[in-house]
Scaffold this motif. Structure first.
Motif, short mmCIF file in Angstrom:
data_model
loop_
_atom_site.label_atom_id
_atom_site.label_comp_id
_atom_site.label_asym_id
_atom_site.label_seq_id
_atom_site.Cartn_x
_atom_site.Cartn_y
_atom_site.Cartn_z
N VAL A 1 0.85 -1.19 0.00
CA VAL A 1 0.00 0.00 0.00
C VAL A 1 0.89 1.24 0.00
O VAL A 1 2.08 1.17 0.24
CB VAL A 1 -0.93 0.02 1.23
N GLY A 2 0.27 2.37 -0.26
CA GLY A 2 1.01 3.63 -0.22
C GLY A 2 1.94 3.79 -1.42
O GLY A 2 1.75 3.17 -2.46
N GLN A 3 2.98 4.59 -1.27
CA GLN A 3 3.90 4.88 -2.36
C GLN A 3 4.70 3.66 -2.80
O GLN A 3 5.17 3.60 -3.92
CB GLN A 3 4.89 5.98 -1.94
N VAL A 4 4.86 2.70 -1.92
CA VAL A 4 5.67 1.53 -2.23
C VAL A 4 4.91 0.55 -3.12
O VAL A 4 5.50 -0.28 -3.80
CB VAL A 4 6.10 0.82 -0.92
N ARG A 5 3.60 0.66 -3.17
CA ARG A 5 2.76 -0.27 -3.92
C ARG A 5 3.27 -0.44 -5.35
O ARG A 5 3.55 0.52 -6.04
CB ARG A 5 1.32 0.23 -3.94
N ASN A 6 3.37 -1.70 -5.78
CA ASN A 6 3.77 -2.08 -7.14
C ASN A 6 5.15 -1.58 -7.53
O ASN A 6 5.46 -1.45 -8.70
CB ASN A 6 2.75 -1.58 -8.18
N ASN B 1 15.06 -10.93 -0.83
CA ASN B 1 14.66 -11.61 0.40
C ASN B 1 15.59 -12.79 0.69
O ASN B 1 16.04 -12.97 1.83
CB ASN B 1 13.21 -12.07 0.30
N ARG B 2 15.90 -13.58 -0.32
CA ARG B 2 16.77 -14.75 -0.10
C ARG B 2 18.17 -14.30 0.32
O ARG B 2 18.77 -14.89 1.22
CB ARG B 2 16.84 -15.62 -1.35
N LEU B 3 18.70 -13.26 -0.31
CA LEU B 3 20.02 -12.75 0.08
C LEU B 3 19.99 -12.22 1.50
O LEU B 3 20.96 -12.37 2.24
CB LEU B 3 20.49 -11.67 -0.90
N ASP B 4 18.88 -11.62 1.90
CA ASP B 4 18.77 -11.11 3.26
C ASP B 4 18.72 -12.26 4.27
O ASP B 4 19.41 -12.23 5.28
CB ASP B 4 17.52 -10.24 3.39
N VAL B 5 17.92 -13.26 3.99
CA VAL B 5 17.73 -14.37 4.92
C VAL B 5 18.95 -15.28 4.97
O VAL B 5 19.38 -15.69 6.04
CB VAL B 5 16.46 -15.18 4.54
N ARG C 1 8.72 -4.80 2.43
CA ARG C 1 8.15 -5.76 3.39
C ARG C 1 7.11 -5.09 4.27
O ARG C 1 6.04 -5.63 4.53
CB ARG C 1 9.25 -6.33 4.28
N SER C 2 7.43 -3.90 4.75
CA SER C 2 6.50 -3.17 5.61
C SER C 2 5.20 -2.87 4.88
O SER C 2 4.11 -3.06 5.42
CB SER C 2 7.16 -1.88 6.10
N SER C 3 5.31 -2.44 3.64
CA SER C 3 4.14 -2.13 2.84
C SER C 3 3.31 -3.38 2.58
O SER C 3 2.08 -3.36 2.65
CB SER C 3 4.59 -1.50 1.52
N ARG C 4 3.98 -4.48 2.30
CA ARG C 4 3.27 -5.74 2.04
C ARG C 4 2.62 -6.28 3.31
O ARG C 4 1.53 -6.85 3.26
CB ARG C 4 4.22 -6.77 1.42
N ARG C 5 3.28 -6.11 4.44
CA ARG C 5 2.66 -6.51 5.72
C ARG C 5 1.38 -5.73 5.94
O ARG C 5 0.36 -6.28 6.38
CB ARG C 5 3.63 -6.26 6.89
N GLU C 6 1.44 -4.44 5.65
CA GLU C 6 0.25 -3.60 5.82
C GLU C 6 -0.88 -4.07 4.90
O GLU C 6 -2.04 -4.12 5.30
CB GLU C 6 0.61 -2.13 5.52
N LEU C 7 -0.54 -4.44 3.67
CA LEU C 7 -1.55 -4.95 2.75
C LEU C 7 -2.15 -6.26 3.27
O LEU C 7 -3.36 -6.46 3.25
CB LEU C 7 -0.96 -5.17 1.35
N MET C 8 -1.30 -7.16 3.77
CA MET C 8 -1.80 -8.43 4.31
C MET C 8 -2.73 -8.17 5.50
O MET C 8 -3.76 -8.83 5.65
CB MET C 8 -0.65 -9.35 4.74
#
Length: 172
Positions: free
Chosen positions: A33-38, A49-53, A114-121
């Motif tokens: 959601v917000g500016q990060v969307r898409n 994500n894989r490189l981070d984890v 991630r934060s934006s996607r968490r908010e969407l979920m």
């Protein structure tokens, strides 16, 4: 669950709902959601994500972990390197080998997405109980695992040709 497709059974309903989910996920990219969307495609998100984890790794290890071939990873990583989200460094034990690593900029961008996607979920499941969210996550994880196992066994899911792996790199 009521039968949604006339004459169909539960498996017909399931395959239909998976197809609808895949289309809607692709249309929205479940970007948040917000500016990060898409603002980040799924391949980039999954690679970062894989490189981070898992930490820095070579192209072959990254490809193997994602269930895709090295040439696909190389092609998908190139724009991430060009934009400064991923950096190439020398392998600590073998200076000739290249290791891909999440940059500080990449980490910040990944955290933002991630934060934006968490908010969407949270928005999509706001009427759900915690137990329903956990059940859905458990079942979706199990479903994705079954798809991954099938692919690993050399059997692409229906609709995917040999050149079209349906792994986490191509899933939203």
């Amino acid at each position: 669950m009521t039968t949604l497709l006339q004459g169909g059974g539960l498996l017909d309903d399931l395959q239909h709902q998976v197809a609808v989910f895949a289309r809607r996920a692709e249309q929205t990219r479940l970007g948040g959601v917000g500016q990060v969307r898409n603002s980040m495609d799924r391949a980039a998100y999954l690679l970062l994500n894989r490189l981070d984890v898992e930490g820095p790794m070579g192209v072959k290890a990254l490809a193997a972990g994602m269930g895709i071939d090295s040439s696909t990873v190389t092609r998908q990583v190139a724009p991430l390197v060009d934009t400064g989200l991923v950096k190439r460094t020398s392998h600590p034990d073998d200076g000739r080998a290249v290791v891909l690593e999440l940059s500080q900029r990449g980490q910040a961008r990944l955290d933002e997405v991630r934060s934006s996607r968490r908010e969407l979920m949270a928005l999509l499941t706001e009427g759900w109980t915690q137990e329903e969210r956990e059940s859905f996550c458990t079942l979706l994880t199990r479903f994705n695992g079954a798809l991954s196992e099938r692919q690993s066994a050399g059997q692409p899911p229906s609709g995917a040709g040999p050149g079209e792996p349906e792994s986490e790199a191509t899933a939203s």
